[in-house]
Every structure is written in structure tokens, then in C-alpha cells.
Design a protein around this motif. Structure first.
Motif, PDB file in Angstrom:
ATOM      1  N   UNK A   7     -24.430 -12.781 -50.876  1.00 48.42           N
ATOM      2  CA  UNK A   7     -25.592 -12.699 -49.995  1.00 48.42           C
ATOM      3  C   UNK A   7     -25.282 -13.322 -48.640  1.00 48.42           C
ATOM      4  N   UNK A   8     -24.631 -14.474 -48.639  1.00 49.88           N
ATOM      5  CA  UNK A   8     -24.272 -15.126 -47.384  1.00 49.88           C
ATOM      6  C   UNK A   8     -23.287 -14.274 -46.589  1.00 49.88           C
ATOM      7  N   UNK A   9     -22.314 -13.693 -47.250  1.00 49.64           N
ATOM      8  CA  UNK A   9     -21.331 -12.849 -46.567  1.00 49.64           C
ATOM      9  C   UNK A   9     -22.004 -11.637 -45.939  1.00 49.64           C
ATOM     10  N   UNK A  10     -22.892 -10.996 -46.678  1.00 49.80           N
ATOM     11  CA  UNK A  10     -23.596  -9.833 -46.148  1.00 49.80           C
ATOM     12  C   UNK A  10     -24.525 -10.224 -45.004  1.00 49.80           C
ATOM     13  N   UNK A  11     -25.181 -11.369 -45.130  1.00 52.77           N
ATOM     14  CA  UNK A  11     -26.055 -11.842 -44.057  1.00 52.77           C
ATOM     15  C   UNK A  11     -25.259 -12.078 -42.781  1.00 52.77           C
ATOM     16  N   UNK A  12     -24.087 -12.681 -42.934  1.00 53.26           N
ATOM     17  CA  UNK A  12     -23.223 -12.925 -41.774  1.00 53.26           C
ATOM     18  C   UNK A  12     -22.773 -11.626 -41.135  1.00 53.26           C
ATOM     19  N   UNK A  13     -22.426 -10.640 -41.945  1.00 55.40           N
ATOM     20  CA  UNK A  13     -22.000  -9.343 -41.444  1.00 55.40           C
ATOM     21  C   UNK A  13     -23.138  -8.646 -40.710  1.00 55.40           C
ATOM     22  N   UNK A  14     -24.330  -8.687 -41.280  1.00 57.21           N
ATOM     23  CA  UNK A  14     -25.480  -8.065 -40.632  1.00 57.21           C
ATOM     24  C   UNK A  14     -25.820  -8.770 -39.323  1.00 57.21           C
ATOM     25  N   UNK A  15     -25.733 -10.075 -39.308  1.00 56.78           N
ATOM     26  CA  UNK A  15     -26.018 -10.823 -38.081  1.00 56.78           C
ATOM     27  C   UNK A  15     -24.996 -10.476 -37.014  1.00 56.78           C
ATOM     28  N   UNK A  16     -23.734 -10.376 -37.395  1.00 55.99           N
ATOM     29  CA  UNK A  16     -22.663 -10.008 -36.472  1.00 55.99           C
ATOM     30  C   UNK A  16     -22.912  -8.617 -35.904  1.00 55.99           C
ATOM     31  N   UNK A  17     -23.281  -7.691 -36.748  1.00 60.69           N
ATOM     32  CA  UNK A  17     -23.534  -6.318 -36.324  1.00 60.69           C
ATOM     33  C   UNK A  17     -24.752  -6.237 -35.425  1.00 60.69           C
ATOM     34  N   UNK A  18     -25.787  -6.989 -35.757  1.00 62.29           N
ATOM     35  CA  UNK A  18     -27.016  -6.949 -34.964  1.00 62.29           C
ATOM     36  C   UNK A  18     -26.796  -7.534 -33.575  1.00 62.29           C
ATOM     37  N   UNK A  19     -26.018  -8.605 -33.495  1.00 62.72           N
ATOM     38  CA  UNK A  19     -25.766  -9.247 -32.214  1.00 62.72           C
ATOM     39  C   UNK A  19     -24.804  -8.405 -31.388  1.00 62.72           C
ATOM     40  N   UNK A  20     -23.853  -7.765 -32.034  1.00 56.47           N
ATOM     41  CA  UNK A  20     -22.867  -6.938 -31.348  1.00 56.47           C
ATOM     42  C   UNK A  20     -21.578  -7.700 -31.166  1.00 56.47           C
ATOM     43  N   UNK A  21     -20.603  -7.011 -30.608  1.00 50.64           N
ATOM     44  CA  UNK A  21     -19.340  -7.667 -30.294  1.00 50.64           C
ATOM     45  C   UNK A  21     -18.743  -7.008 -29.078  1.00 50.64           C
ATOM     46  N   UNK A  22     -17.457  -7.004 -28.950  1.00 48.46           N
ATOM     47  CA  UNK A  22     -16.788  -6.575 -27.727  1.00 48.46           C
ATOM     48  C   UNK A  22     -16.754  -5.058 -27.562  1.00 48.46           C
ATOM     49  N   UNK A  28     -20.468   3.538 -27.921  1.00 49.90           N
ATOM     50  CA  UNK A  28     -21.757   3.325 -28.554  1.00 49.90           C
ATOM     51  C   UNK A  28     -21.687   2.481 -29.819  1.00 49.90           C
ATOM     52  N   UNK A  29     -20.535   2.362 -30.450  1.00 51.46           N
ATOM     53  CA  UNK A  29     -20.473   1.611 -31.698  1.00 51.46           C
ATOM     54  C   UNK A  29     -19.232   0.726 -31.756  1.00 51.46           C
ATOM     55  N   UNK A  30     -19.315  -0.275 -32.612  1.00 53.12           N
ATOM     56  CA  UNK A  30     -18.162  -1.138 -32.867  1.00 53.12           C
ATOM     57  C   UNK A  30     -17.040  -0.313 -33.477  1.00 53.12           C
ATOM     58  N   UNK A  31     -17.388   0.620 -34.334  1.00 54.11           N
ATOM     59  CA  UNK A  31     -16.383   1.473 -34.966  1.00 54.11           C
ATOM     60  C   UNK A  31     -15.588   2.271 -33.955  1.00 54.11           C
ATOM     61  N   UNK A  32     -16.254   2.810 -32.931  1.00 59.29           N
ATOM     62  CA  UNK A  32     -15.537   3.547 -31.889  1.00 59.29           C
ATOM     63  C   UNK A  32     -14.578   2.625 -31.148  1.00 59.29           C
ATOM     64  N   UNK A  33     -15.021   1.406 -30.881  1.00 57.82           N
ATOM     65  CA  UNK A  33     -14.170   0.441 -30.194  1.00 57.82           C
ATOM     66  C   UNK A  33     -12.920   0.158 -31.015  1.00 57.82           C
TER      67      UNK A  33
END
Length: 103
Positions: A7-22, A28-33
């Protein structure tokens, strides 16, 4: 205990995805990057392995699968060969060859 860790790992992943990255402009997506970075790395690695292409003189950038080559080549043959290598790389949609041949 195991469920809590998951649950903690998934929460961290969702938070990372929601905030975004480089993600850069026009992507348009992290995957494209990540895909574009992988393509760039593959092309650069092929240049480094090929004795006909100067990996240090040619720059590679990728945006949405479109590879842009820039920099300098010693001949039109080197310029064409670099473009061929890029086109043959997995994931490349097209190549914009802006390499300048040195006089």
C-alpha cells in the motif's frame, strides 16, 4: 505487514505520478519522456559503436519518437550514414537530419 508495504509503495507511486516529473515541453506523459530518452540513448550508443560516425560531433534529441540530428559531419556519406543508423533504431518514427557537412 506485507499489505502495508504494498500500500505504501503504491501510494508513493501514485503521488509521484500525480505530482509529475521531468516531462519536457510538448510531451504529454512520463512514458513518452522515458521512451524518447531510451531512443536517444540507443541512437547515441550505435553512433559510438560505428567507426564511420563521430559520436562526439553529432547531437541526438528525440521528441515523441522523432529524432533530430544536429552537429557536424566530415562528409555527406557520414551525414547519410548517421541518418540511416537513427532510422534503423527501434521506436524511431522519423528523423530530422540537420547535420552540417564541414567544408
Amino acid at each position: 505487514m506485507k499489505n502495508t508495504a504494498v500500500t505504501l509503495a503504491l501510494s508513493g507511486l501514485l503521488a509521484f505520478t500525480a505530482v509529475g516529473c521531468a516531462v519536457t515541453r510538448d510531451q504529454s506523459t512520463v512514458g513518452e519522456y522515458v521512451d524518447d530518452a531510451t531512443i536517444t540513448t540507443r541512437v547515441k550508443a550505435k553512433f559510438a559503436e560505428d567507426p564511420k560516425v563521430s559520436a562526439m560531433a553529432i547531437n541526438v534529441e528525440t521528441l515523441k519518437g522523432v529524432v533530430q540530428l544536429s552537429g557536424f559531419a566530415k562528409s555527406t556519406a557520414e551525414k547519410s550514414h548517421a541518418e540511416g543508423i537513427a532510422r534503423a533504431t527501434a521506436g524511431v518514427r522519423s528523423v530530422s537530419n540537420d547535420i552540417v557537412v564541414k567544408p
